[in-house]
Design a protein around this motif. Structure first.
Motif, short mmCIF file in Angstrom:
data_model
loop_
_atom_site.label_atom_id
_atom_site.label_comp_id
_atom_site.label_asym_id
_atom_site.label_seq_id
_atom_site.Cartn_x
_atom_site.Cartn_y
_atom_site.Cartn_z
N GLN A 46 41.13 25.89 69.93
CA GLN A 46 40.54 27.20 69.73
C GLN A 46 39.36 27.13 68.78
OE1 GLN A 46 43.57 29.96 68.44
NE2 GLN A 46 44.17 30.41 70.53
N LYS A 49 37.93 31.42 63.58
CA LYS A 49 37.60 32.85 63.52
C LYS A 49 37.71 33.33 62.09
CE LYS A 49 38.70 37.27 65.76
NZ LYS A 49 39.61 37.94 66.73
N ARG A 50 36.71 34.07 61.64
CA ARG A 50 36.75 34.63 60.30
C ARG A 50 36.12 36.02 60.33
NH1 ARG A 50 33.86 35.16 55.48
NH2 ARG A 50 35.09 34.76 53.59
N GLN A 51 36.91 37.01 60.05
CA GLN A 51 36.42 38.39 60.03
C GLN A 51 37.05 39.10 58.84
OE1 GLN A 51 36.69 40.45 63.77
NE2 GLN A 51 36.59 42.49 62.82
N PRO A 103 31.47 40.20 64.29
CA PRO A 103 31.69 38.77 64.58
C PRO A 103 30.37 38.07 64.88
CG PRO A 103 32.22 40.09 66.51
CD PRO A 103 31.83 41.06 65.43
N HIS A 126 35.07 36.57 70.68
CA HIS A 126 35.94 35.42 70.46
C HIS A 126 37.16 35.54 71.36
CE1 HIS A 126 38.66 32.66 68.39
NE2 HIS A 126 37.66 32.24 67.65
N ILE A 131 34.04 31.30 73.68
CA ILE A 131 33.25 32.33 73.01
C ILE A 131 32.26 32.87 74.03
CG2 ILE A 131 31.49 32.78 71.26
CD1 ILE A 131 32.80 30.71 69.51
N ALA A 161 32.36 30.60 61.40
CA ALA A 161 33.44 30.53 60.41
C ALA A 161 33.36 29.26 59.57
CB ALA A 161 34.80 30.62 61.10
#
Length: 209
Positions: A46, A49-51, A103, A126, A131, A161
């Protein structure tokens, strides 16, 4: 609300492992197989991911209204170089749009004519090991340059990220309405952008190279 104006950039070609078909209809630009979105053992890794913000807070709602206007689109294009500098320094770990939960990633393609790296901040969808990016270009009549670059050379790099990852691009050609609806969930400005132009908004699926 980065949707594009630009972008070209170089990446060495990599071998691509065979993958299972993806549920959305896609036409491969390369000879690699596409694969199913989402992760399960034995499938592709994967994407990170950073939000840290929220796309439902007051700032997010205000930003969406602003981005939906032509003056707002102009303003976003003007601040893009500043955000690009932050994204490049942090490998897209931090962005000016962080407080509104946007994102954002960096896409580096190879210039179709120049052969030079071209980097563009973009909003992204994402989806586990895939993506998606959309060439809305704020609803302008011309396709953003990065989409043309990917058609010419699907090898690219994303910064997301805090990581830089080689990817290969696949042009999505069917079931696009379902994907577009998911982009609208990120920001309803996309719905406005689509009404501003008669061109087809190109959507690409990016998978690890």
């Amino acid at each position: 609300m980065y949707t594009a104006d630009g972008a070209e950039s170089a990446m060495p070609e990599s071998l691509v492992k065979p993958r299972l078909p993806r549920p959305f209809g896609e036409t491969a630009i390369t000879n690699s197989y596409s694969h199913r979105s989402g992760y399960s053992p034995g499938m592709a890794e994967q994407f990170p991911k950073r939000q840290w913000g929220s796309n439902t807070n007051f700032l997010a709602r205000l930003a969406t209204k602003l981005a939906s206007t032509k003056p707002g689109s102009w303003l976003i294009r003007k601040v893009t170089p500043l955000d690009r500098a932050i994204l490049e320094r942090t490998n897209a770990k931090y962005t000016l749009l962080g407080p509104i939960g946007a994102p954002v990633m960096l896409l580096t393609t190879t210039g179709r004519k120049s052969g030079e790296p071209r980097t563009q901040p973009l909003l992204c969808l994402h989806d586990g090991d895939t993506i998606y990016v959309i060439g809305s270009n704020f609803g302008q009549h011309q396709h953003p340059a990065w989409t043309t670059n990917l058609l010419a050379n699907p090898n690219a790099t994303v910064a997301i990220a805090g990581q830089r990852i080689p990817v290969r691009a696949t042009l999505v050609e069917s079931d696009k309405d379902a994907l577009f609806a998911r982009f609208v969930e990120i920001t309803s400005a996309y719905r406005i952008y689509r009404t501003r132009t008669t061109r087809d908004l190109r959507i690409f699926a990016l998978t690890r190279a």
